[in-house]
Write a protein that holds these residues in place. Structure first.
Motif, short mmCIF file in Angstrom:
data_model
loop_
_atom_site.label_atom_id
_atom_site.label_comp_id
_atom_site.label_asym_id
_atom_site.label_seq_id
_atom_site.Cartn_x
_atom_site.Cartn_y
_atom_site.Cartn_z
N THR A 67 35.96 -3.78 62.54
CA THR A 67 36.70 -3.85 63.79
C THR A 67 37.08 -2.46 64.27
N MET A 68 37.54 -1.61 63.35
CA MET A 68 37.88 -0.23 63.71
C MET A 68 36.64 0.55 64.15
N LEU A 69 35.53 0.38 63.43
CA LEU A 69 34.28 1.04 63.83
C LEU A 69 33.83 0.56 65.20
N SER A 70 33.96 -0.74 65.45
CA SER A 70 33.58 -1.29 66.74
C SER A 70 34.40 -0.69 67.87
N TYR A 71 35.68 -0.48 67.61
CA TYR A 71 36.56 0.07 68.64
C TYR A 71 36.28 1.55 68.87
N PHE A 72 36.24 2.33 67.81
CA PHE A 72 36.12 3.78 67.95
C PHE A 72 34.70 4.24 68.27
N LEU A 73 33.69 3.54 67.77
CA LEU A 73 32.30 3.91 68.06
C LEU A 73 31.75 3.18 69.28
N GLU A 74 32.53 2.29 69.86
CA GLU A 74 32.17 1.53 71.05
C GLU A 74 30.83 0.82 70.87
#
Length: 183
Positions: free
Chosen positions: A82-89
């Motif tokens: 989820t964090m990767l999805s948010y920060f890496l778009e």
């Protein structure tokens, strides 16, 4: 080939343009569909495949290296992705994400009870099998528990029925045991 049969059976229809992310033709034979998928490997979305493969490797690695039972591997994987999805778009990279989820409890709605007698009979059979499975799991967990307690089948049936009835007003899933997740 046996583990691949569910993969092939999930791709229904005479012709399906997208078979698990691949642009290939689905045939009525497993080997020809599998061959078409191998030929179409150039159409795979590699970013999505990388996220899926690394997630699977993390979960299998936790099992292979005997991570402690208290270690919440699925939760950690969900949090990290989820964090990767948010920060890496991920969306801009072409990786599909769930998106916004509605918050709160849905408004209660009267469930539709109408159906053919065949559906009602099959639903009753599924409910009985689910109840018996849940009761068996509860009894085995009670037997293996360090704390002595009794399982009352009548109370379990009432709880199972109330959970099903109340859940039906909120479009909830029917209750069932989770043998694979219970030790």
């Amino acid at each position: 080939p046996i583990p691949c049969v569910p993969w092939q059976s999930q791709t229904s229809g005479q012709y399906q343009r997208r078979v698990h992310g691949l642009d290939c033709e689905k045939t009525s034979y497993f080997y020809s569909t599998f061959g078409n998928a191998l030929i179409a490997m150039g159409s795979i979305h590699w970013s999505t495949t990388l996220v899926s493969a690394s997630s699977l490797m993390f979960l299998c690695g936790c099992k292979y290296f005997n991570a402690p039972r208290w270690f919440p591997a699925p939760f950690i994987l969900m949090f990290v992705t989820t964090m990767l999805s948010y920060f890496l778009e991920f969306e801009e990279m072409g990786i599909k994400i769930v998106g916004d989820l509605p918050s709160g409890i849905p408004a209660p709605v009267t469930p539709q009870i109408l159906g053919s007698s065949n559906v009602i009979i099959q639903g009753f059979i599924v409910a009985v099998v689910g109840y018996v499975g849940s009761l068996g799991l509860a009894k085995s967990l009670a037997r293996d528990s360090p704390f002595p307690y009794e399982i009352n089948a009548n109370r379990e049936l009432v709880a199972y029925g109330m959970a099903s009835m109340i859940g039906s007003f909120f479009s909830g899933f029917p209750p069932a045991d989770a043998r694979g997740r219970s030790r």
